[in-house]
Design a protein around this motif. Structure first.
Motif, PDB file in Angstrom:
ATOM      1  N   VAL A   1       0.839  -1.209   0.000  1.00  0.00           N
ATOM      2  CA  VAL A   1       0.000   0.000   0.000  1.00  0.00           C
ATOM      3  C   VAL A   1       0.870   1.255   0.000  1.00  0.00           C
ATOM      4  O   VAL A   1       0.607   2.214  -0.733  1.00  0.00           O
ATOM      5  CB  VAL A   1      -0.983  -0.003   1.198  1.00  0.00           C
ATOM      6  CG1 VAL A   1      -1.633   1.355   1.391  1.00  0.00           C
ATOM      7  CG2 VAL A   1      -2.044  -1.074   0.999  1.00  0.00           C
ATOM      8  N   LEU A   2       1.931   1.261   0.821  1.00  0.00           N
ATOM      9  CA  LEU A   2       2.848   2.409   0.848  1.00  0.00           C
ATOM     10  C   LEU A   2       3.503   2.625  -0.512  1.00  0.00           C
ATOM     11  O   LEU A   2       3.585   3.749  -1.014  1.00  0.00           O
ATOM     12  CB  LEU A   2       3.929   2.199   1.915  1.00  0.00           C
ATOM     13  CG  LEU A   2       3.498   2.307   3.367  1.00  0.00           C
ATOM     14  CD1 LEU A   2       4.646   1.884   4.286  1.00  0.00           C
ATOM     15  CD2 LEU A   2       3.040   3.713   3.693  1.00  0.00           C
ATOM     16  N   ARG A   3       3.955   1.541  -1.124  1.00  0.00           N
ATOM     17  CA  ARG A   3       4.639   1.643  -2.402  1.00  0.00           C
ATOM     18  C   ARG A   3       3.689   2.085  -3.512  1.00  0.00           C
ATOM     19  O   ARG A   3       4.055   2.886  -4.373  1.00  0.00           O
ATOM     20  CB  ARG A   3       5.300   0.311  -2.732  1.00  0.00           C
ATOM     21  CG  ARG A   3       6.430  -0.001  -1.769  1.00  0.00           C
ATOM     22  CD  ARG A   3       6.890  -1.418  -1.855  1.00  0.00           C
ATOM     23  NE  ARG A   3       7.684  -1.652  -3.052  1.00  0.00           N
ATOM     24  CZ  ARG A   3       8.662  -2.532  -3.116  1.00  0.00           C
ATOM     25  NH1 ARG A   3       8.992  -3.242  -2.045  1.00  0.00           N
ATOM     26  NH2 ARG A   3       9.325  -2.704  -4.230  1.00  0.00           N
ATOM     27  N   ILE A   4       2.469   1.564  -3.485  1.00  0.00           N
ATOM     28  CA  ILE A   4       1.469   1.960  -4.485  1.00  0.00           C
ATOM     29  C   ILE A   4       1.121   3.438  -4.318  1.00  0.00           C
ATOM     30  O   ILE A   4       1.026   4.174  -5.297  1.00  0.00           O
ATOM     31  CB  ILE A   4       0.210   1.071  -4.377  1.00  0.00           C
ATOM     32  CG1 ILE A   4       0.523  -0.342  -4.884  1.00  0.00           C
ATOM     33  CG2 ILE A   4      -0.961   1.666  -5.142  1.00  0.00           C
ATOM     34  CD1 ILE A   4      -0.548  -1.366  -4.574  1.00  0.00           C
ATOM     35  N   ALA A   5       0.940   3.885  -3.065  1.00  0.00           N
ATOM     36  CA  ALA A   5       0.613   5.298  -2.817  1.00  0.00           C
ATOM     37  C   ALA A   5       1.725   6.201  -3.338  1.00  0.00           C
ATOM     38  O   ALA A   5       1.455   7.255  -3.941  1.00  0.00           O
ATOM     39  CB  ALA A   5       0.385   5.529  -1.328  1.00  0.00           C
ATOM     40  N   TYR A   6       2.966   5.801  -3.126  1.00  0.00           N
ATOM     41  CA  TYR A   6       4.101   6.593  -3.625  1.00  0.00           C
ATOM     42  C   TYR A   6       4.059   6.674  -5.159  1.00  0.00           C
ATOM     43  O   TYR A   6       4.241   7.755  -5.737  1.00  0.00           O
ATOM     44  CB  TYR A   6       5.423   5.969  -3.160  1.00  0.00           C
ATOM     45  CG  TYR A   6       6.630   6.733  -3.626  1.00  0.00           C
ATOM     46  CD1 TYR A   6       7.095   7.832  -2.914  1.00  0.00           C
ATOM     47  CD2 TYR A   6       7.299   6.383  -4.801  1.00  0.00           C
ATOM     48  CE1 TYR A   6       8.196   8.553  -3.348  1.00  0.00           C
ATOM     49  CE2 TYR A   6       8.400   7.089  -5.239  1.00  0.00           C
ATOM     50  CZ  TYR A   6       8.836   8.178  -4.511  1.00  0.00           C
ATOM     51  OH  TYR A   6       9.920   8.890  -4.948  1.00  0.00           O
ATOM     52  N   CYS A   7       3.827   5.544  -5.809  1.00  0.00           N
ATOM     53  CA  CYS A   7       3.756   5.523  -7.276  1.00  0.00           C
ATOM     54  C   CYS A   7       2.604   6.370  -7.799  1.00  0.00           C
ATOM     55  O   CYS A   7       2.757   7.112  -8.780  1.00  0.00           O
ATOM     56  CB  CYS A   7       3.618   4.083  -7.773  1.00  0.00           C
ATOM     57  SG  CYS A   7       5.083   3.076  -7.538  1.00  0.00           S
ATOM     58  N   LEU A   8       1.450   6.268  -7.156  1.00  0.00           N
ATOM     59  CA  LEU A   8       0.290   7.050  -7.604  1.00  0.00           C
ATOM     60  C   LEU A   8       0.530   8.545  -7.433  1.00  0.00           C
ATOM     61  O   LEU A   8       0.132   9.340  -8.296  1.00  0.00           O
ATOM     62  CB  LEU A   8      -0.965   6.611  -6.856  1.00  0.00           C
ATOM     63  CG  LEU A   8      -1.471   5.202  -7.184  1.00  0.00           C
ATOM     64  CD1 LEU A   8      -2.665   4.853  -6.310  1.00  0.00           C
ATOM     65  CD2 LEU A   8      -1.822   5.066  -8.661  1.00  0.00           C
ATOM     66  N   ALA A   9       1.200   8.923  -6.355  1.00  0.00           N
ATOM     67  CA  ALA A   9       1.526  10.342  -6.158  1.00  0.00           C
ATOM     68  C   ALA A   9       2.466  10.818  -7.267  1.00  0.00           C
ATOM     69  O   ALA A   9       2.292  11.917  -7.811  1.00  0.00           O
ATOM     70  CB  ALA A   9       2.157  10.561  -4.784  1.00  0.00           C
ATOM     71  N   PHE A  10       3.435  10.011  -7.619  1.00  0.00           N
ATOM     72  CA  PHE A  10       4.365  10.354  -8.697  1.00  0.00           C
ATOM     73  C   PHE A  10       3.619  10.508 -10.020  1.00  0.00           C
ATOM     74  O   PHE A  10       3.815  11.471 -10.762  1.00  0.00           O
ATOM     75  CB  PHE A  10       5.446   9.267  -8.818  1.00  0.00           C
ATOM     76  CG  PHE A  10       6.436   9.521  -9.911  1.00  0.00           C
ATOM     77  CD1 PHE A  10       7.616  10.196  -9.652  1.00  0.00           C
ATOM     78  CD2 PHE A  10       6.195   9.086 -11.209  1.00  0.00           C
ATOM     79  CE1 PHE A  10       8.540  10.435 -10.659  1.00  0.00           C
ATOM     80  CE2 PHE A  10       7.103   9.315 -12.227  1.00  0.00           C
ATOM     81  CZ  PHE A  10       8.281   9.993 -11.958  1.00  0.00           C
ATOM     82  N   ILE A  11       2.748   9.542 -10.311  1.00  0.00           N
ATOM     83  CA  ILE A  11       1.995   9.568 -11.574  1.00  0.00           C
ATOM     84  C   ILE A  11       1.076  10.779 -11.626  1.00  0.00           C
ATOM     85  O   ILE A  11       0.969  11.447 -12.669  1.00  0.00           O
ATOM     86  CB  ILE A  11       1.213   8.250 -11.750  1.00  0.00           C
ATOM     87  CG1 ILE A  11       2.204   7.104 -11.989  1.00  0.00           C
ATOM     88  CG2 ILE A  11       0.210   8.344 -12.881  1.00  0.00           C
ATOM     89  CD1 ILE A  11       1.591   5.724 -11.899  1.00  0.00           C
TER      90      ILE A  11
END
Length: 197
Positions: free
Chosen positions: A110-120
């Motif tokens: 979840v942390l890693r996905i949230a980081y990726c979504l913020a970047f995108i």
């Protein structure tokens, strides 16, 4: 499109895994394994697959778009997430065994996905007109259909194999009978009952 596709496949596992994890262990390894935490761990893992699938695709996409400075920031974030995951895993395994570890892994994803979504979002919200993170998810109709399938299959499992539900067994130990007595007797004569014996 790829994120929608892989998320839909993960949601299929999440929709049918919880209902069939106990049955799979019962058929493949006997009641000895089905009545352990392995059934709950397999149930949790089927839900974890959604996060695992989405994370793999999103991280590869983010890394392919990143410049050198962003790659250093991405790697620093991954190191931080790994440290959090390691600490959380120690606590989770002590508290919940294998199930706790799967939950810790899920929190890491979840942390890693949230980081990726913020970047995108930062990358595309200003450059692509009408961009929304909602476009990465399956349609509401797909999610609703899979949620309905999960509800039906989980209900059928509890009705046809009441011994497979730890929650139902706990309720019965406290004198709460979810299924009427006549229905329980009728179900005990069905072929599915022989699997639980």
């Amino acid at each position: 499109m790829l994120v929608r596709c892989i998320t839909t496949v993960g949601l299929l596992a999440a929709a049918f895994g919880p209902a069939y994890s106990y049955l799979a262990l019962l058929l493949l390894y006997s009641r000895r394994w089905a009545d352990t935490e392995a059934a709950v761990a397999l149930w949790l893992y089927s839900l974890y697959l959604v996060l695992l699938a989405a994370n793999g695709l999103l991280e590869s996409f983010v890394h392919s778009l990143s410049n050198e400075r962003q790659l250093h920031a991405n790697n620093a974030a991954l190191v931080a997430f790994t440290a959090v995951h390691a600490a959380l895993s120690i606590v989770a395994v002590r508290a919940g065994g294998a199930c706790g570890l799967i939950l810790a892994d899920g929190a890491n994803m979840v942390l890693r996905i949230a980081y990726c979504l913020a970047f995108i979002r930062r990358r595309f919200s200003s450059t692509v007109p009408g961009f929304s993170l909602r476009q990465l998810l399956p349609s509401r109709q797909t999610v609703a259909a899979l949620a309905a399938a999960e509800a039906v299959t989980c209900t059928a499992r509890v009705v046809l194999m009441p011994d497979s539900s730890a929650l139902l067994q706990l309720a019965q130990r406290h004198g709460i009978w979810v299924l009427p007595d006549a229905l329980s007797k009728q179900l005990a004569r069905q072929p599915a009952a022989a699997l639980s014996a």
